[in-house]
Design a protein around this motif. Structure first.
Motif: not given
Length: 260
Positions: A109-110, A118, A122, A190, A200-201, A204
């Motif tokens: 989860d981000s 992150r 990503a 997530d 989610s990443i 974000k």
């Protein structure tokens, strides 16, 4: 394996990373009476244990994807959004299709990751993914349709933007309206699905980058620091300067400034 002729520093260099250590070397480290060598052994064993725990966690995060694949349903896309709570800026969603059995260390989860982690993930996700896409709902869409519907709309845009059509979609939280593809909503997905975590990443990181760009246009609000969330710094700037074009007019703190 005899380590008696080597210094502790030499052994440390030989030991390298936990993944590279042979069982023979571990046995030799354990049998060595020097406290410095025993410390190396304990450090390696802790790292090995942590790596195994991470491997098991990531395996659990593929349960939804593997269950679908076992039923002949693939590829699977994960979908999530970022930016429901801020007072400013768009809501951004992402859709990601990962290859079967993808293991990206620290994928989560981000919200549980640092900004630096992150960014790294990503990049890895974009290189690894079979397909990924981003969907955005503007401040105007948030005002006209409310944040819930705008978030779902951004998710739909993300799925429709995928170059590879998914056979099934795993979505964080709620079903996506008007999505023709079969889907499974997962509460707190997530943290439970690798595909959703990856989405989610991406969502974000993309949104944070957009808010950094808005900071260049409206530096007085500090968007590069709080990303539009209602921090004391942001609320003070909002009271002093009033709303700017990317503030969400339907949100109470912004409305209060507009009604002054």
């Amino acid at each position: 394996m005899d380590l008696s002729n080597l210094t502790v520093n030499e052994i440390k260099r030989i030991a390298g990373s936990p993944a590279e250590v042979s069982e023979d070397l571990l046995a030799a480290l354990l049998s060595d009476s020097r406290s410095g060598v025993r410390d190396i052994y304990r450090k390696l064993m802790r790292a090995r244990s942590a790596a195994e725990a991470e491997k098991q966690r990531l395996a659990r995060m593929l349960l939804y994807e593997n269950d679908l694949k076992a039923r002949g349903i693939h590829p699977v896309a994960g979908v999530d959004e970022a930016g429901r709570g801020p007072l400013a800026g768009p809501v951004v969603a992402a859709a990601v299709i990962l290859p079967d059995g993808t293991f990206l260390t620290d994928l989560n989860d981000s919200k549980k990751l640092t900004a630096a982690k992150r960014e790294v993930l990503a990049g890895q996700i974009k290189k690894t993914a079979l397909a990924w896409s981003v969907g955005i709902s503007s401040v105007e869409e948030i005002f006209e349709e409310n944040i819930h519907r705008a978030g779902l709309k951004a998710m739909l845009k993300a799925v429709l933007g995928l170059e590879l059509k998914p056979a099934h979609v795993l979505v964080d939280g709620f079903k996506i309206d008007l999505l023709e593809c079969p889907q499974t909503p997962i509460i707190e997905g997530d943290g439970l699905s690798a595909s959703i975590a990856a989405a989610s990443i991406i969502a974000k990181v993309t949104r944070d980058s957009l808010m950094d760009s808005y900071h260049e246009l409206y530096p007085q609000y500090g968007f590069n620091r709080h990303k539009g969330y209602g921090t004391p710094e942001h609320l003070a700037a909002l009271a002093e300067f009033g709303p700017c074009p990317i503030h969400r007019a339907g949100y109470k703190p912004v409305q209060e400034c507009l009604n002054l």
